[in-house]
Design a protein around this motif. Structure first.
Motif, short mmCIF file in Angstrom:
data_model
loop_
_atom_site.label_atom_id
_atom_site.label_comp_id
_atom_site.label_asym_id
_atom_site.label_seq_id
_atom_site.Cartn_x
_atom_site.Cartn_y
_atom_site.Cartn_z
N ALA A 86 6.52 -7.13 1.42
CA ALA A 86 6.97 -7.12 2.95
C ALA A 86 6.83 -8.43 3.69
CB ALA A 86 6.37 -6.10 3.86
N GLY A 87 7.46 -8.64 4.90
CA GLY A 87 7.11 -9.87 5.44
C GLY A 87 5.84 -10.02 6.44
N GLU A 88 5.18 -8.75 6.55
CA GLU A 88 3.94 -8.64 6.99
C GLU A 88 2.88 -7.97 6.04
OE1 GLU A 88 2.99 -10.62 9.40
OE2 GLU A 88 5.16 -11.08 10.08
N HIS A 89 1.50 -8.22 6.30
CA HIS A 89 0.57 -7.53 5.64
C HIS A 89 0.91 -5.97 5.75
CE1 HIS A 89 -3.35 -6.33 4.24
NE2 HIS A 89 -3.55 -5.51 5.43
N VAL A 90 0.77 -5.15 4.45
CA VAL A 90 0.98 -4.08 4.30
C VAL A 90 -0.48 -3.12 4.38
CG1 VAL A 90 1.78 -1.92 3.01
CG2 VAL A 90 3.02 -4.21 3.41
N GLU A 91 -0.85 -2.30 5.29
CA GLU A 91 -2.20 -1.68 5.31
C GLU A 91 -2.27 -0.61 3.83
OE1 GLU A 91 -4.88 -2.08 6.94
OE2 GLU A 91 -3.97 -3.61 8.27
N ASP A 92 -1.41 -0.04 3.64
CA ASP A 92 -1.57 0.98 2.43
C ASP A 92 -0.69 0.37 1.18
OD1 ASP A 92 -1.94 3.02 0.50
OD2 ASP A 92 -1.33 4.72 2.23
N PHE A 93 -1.13 -0.47 0.70
CA PHE A 93 -0.64 -1.19 -0.46
C PHE A 93 0.01 -0.32 -1.72
CE2 PHE A 93 -0.80 -3.14 -4.82
CZ PHE A 93 0.07 -4.36 -4.39
N GLU A 94 -1.10 0.59 -1.98
CA GLU A 94 -0.60 1.56 -3.04
C GLU A 94 0.64 2.37 -2.85
OE1 GLU A 94 -1.93 1.52 -5.91
OE2 GLU A 94 -3.34 0.05 -6.08
N SER A 95 0.51 3.02 -1.59
CA SER A 95 1.54 3.75 -1.22
C SER A 95 3.07 2.93 -1.35
CB SER A 95 1.54 4.61 -0.01
OG SER A 95 0.46 5.60 -0.08
N ALA A 96 2.94 1.88 -0.42
CA ALA A 96 4.01 0.94 -0.43
C ALA A 96 4.70 0.65 -1.79
CB ALA A 96 3.64 -0.37 0.61
N VAL A 97 3.91 0.11 -2.69
CA VAL A 97 4.14 -0.03 -4.05
C VAL A 97 4.95 1.15 -4.71
CG1 VAL A 97 3.43 -0.97 -6.08
CG2 VAL A 97 2.58 -2.07 -4.18
N GLU A 98 4.38 2.14 -4.69
CA GLU A 98 4.72 3.46 -5.34
C GLU A 98 5.85 3.96 -4.83
OE1 GLU A 98 3.04 7.90 -7.07
OE2 GLU A 98 1.84 6.72 -5.40
N TYR A 99 6.43 3.76 -3.47
CA TYR A 99 7.37 3.84 -2.83
C TYR A 99 8.75 3.12 -3.58
CZ TYR A 99 11.28 4.29 0.41
OH TYR A 99 12.51 4.51 1.19
N LEU A 100 8.30 1.93 -3.65
CA LEU A 100 9.51 1.08 -4.35
C LEU A 100 9.68 1.53 -5.75
CD1 LEU A 100 8.56 -2.49 -2.77
CD2 LEU A 100 10.03 -0.75 -1.85
N TRP A 101 8.68 1.83 -6.45
CA TRP A 101 9.13 2.14 -7.76
C TRP A 101 10.01 3.33 -7.84
CZ3 TRP A 101 8.91 -0.54 -12.10
CH2 TRP A 101 7.96 -1.51 -12.30
N GLY A 102 9.81 4.16 -6.86
CA GLY A 102 10.58 5.31 -6.94
C GLY A 102 12.00 5.29 -6.28
N ASN A 103 12.17 4.07 -5.35
CA ASN A 103 13.27 3.90 -4.77
C ASN A 103 13.67 2.48 -4.76
OD1 ASN A 103 13.57 6.49 -2.99
ND2 ASN A 103 11.23 5.93 -3.08
N PRO A 104 14.14 2.26 -6.10
CA PRO A 104 14.38 0.67 -6.42
C PRO A 104 15.32 -0.14 -5.46
CG PRO A 104 15.35 2.00 -8.18
CD PRO A 104 14.39 2.74 -7.21
N ALA A 105 16.23 0.37 -4.95
CA ALA A 105 17.11 -0.10 -3.88
C ALA A 105 16.34 -0.34 -2.55
CB ALA A 105 18.38 0.62 -4.01
N ALA A 106 15.42 0.38 -2.40
CA ALA A 106 14.81 0.36 -0.96
C ALA A 106 14.10 -1.05 -0.80
CB ALA A 106 13.98 1.44 -0.86
N SER A 107 13.57 -1.41 0.19
CA SER A 107 12.78 -2.38 0.54
C SER A 107 11.93 -2.14 1.88
CB SER A 107 13.36 -3.89 0.70
OG SER A 107 14.25 -3.81 1.83
N HIS A 108 10.82 -2.79 1.98
CA HIS A 108 10.06 -2.55 3.38
C HIS A 108 10.43 -3.75 4.14
CE1 HIS A 108 7.54 0.31 1.47
NE2 HIS A 108 7.04 -0.43 0.71
#
Length: 200
Positions: A86-108
């Motif tokens: 992401a462009g800025e610090h992400v508080e919940d790193f694990e959730s943010a990463v897991e979301y991207l693995w499940g949604n490869p075309a998505a981005s924060h």
């Protein structure tokens, strides 16, 4: 007729690096990371024909000793950098990463999708395989990018695989005639070979 070439690529996930917000490119290794980087050097110096690294300091610091010890070139490739979460610090790193693995075309916001990072990572590896036939290439990179590259060749390498990677870690991929023939882990973490290993 010329026989197909074989290129071996040892992918090195960087050693331990203390997290520093908004310092992705510049943060270096911890004391433990520097010690483990020396073990990576011992592990790969005898086989390396060239070392190619992400520009991020933690990746470069993990493999530059291999280039020095083997007296081979150290090449920086911007496309081996880590996926930008992401462009800025992400508080919940694990959730943010897991979301991207499940949604490869998505981005924060301000970040990179897994599909984008995977495409540039695979392109970088394909360039290396073409440029270094019948050579052993050591690649200094990052956990997510390495897992995404493997995932492009074999979907079994996904979120669960990424979650099991050690820091550092080394996986050897063999390309025969430009095609991936196999991936094997060659790294045994020092903590698994020496009881009572210290920490930072």
């Amino acid at each position: 007729m010329q026989a197909p070439s074989t290129t071996v690529v040892s992918f090195v996930r960087h050693a331990h690096s203390p997290y520093v917000p908004n310092a992705e490119r510049s943060r270096g290794l911890s004391t433990r990371g520097r010690r483990d980087a020396a073990a990576v050097t011992a592990h790969l110096a005898d086989v390396a024909d060239v070392v190619v690294t992400s520009p991020f300091e933690r990746a470069r610091a993990t493999v530059e000793g291999v280039a020095d010890a083997a007296d081979v070139p150290l090449v920086v490739d911007e496309d081996l950098r880590e996926r930008e979460l992401a462009g800025e610090h992400v508080e919940d790193f694990e959730s943010a990463v897991e979301y991207l693995w499940g949604n490869p075309a998505a981005s924060h916001p301000g970040g990179e999708s897994h599909a984008e990072a995977q495409a540039r990572g695979v392109a970088a590896v394909e360039r290396l395989v073409e440029a270094y036939p019948n050579r052993h290439v050591v690649v200094g990179t990052h956990g997510t990018l390495m897992a995404l590259v493997f995932n492009a060749y074999d979907p079994r390498y996904g979120y669960e695989f990424w979650n099991t990677l050690s820091m550092p870690d080394v996986y050897e991929a063999t390309f025969f005639g430009g095609e991936l023939a196999g991936i094997v882990r060659t790294w045994v973490p020092p903590s698994e070979t020496a009881a009572g290993a210290g920490s930072d």
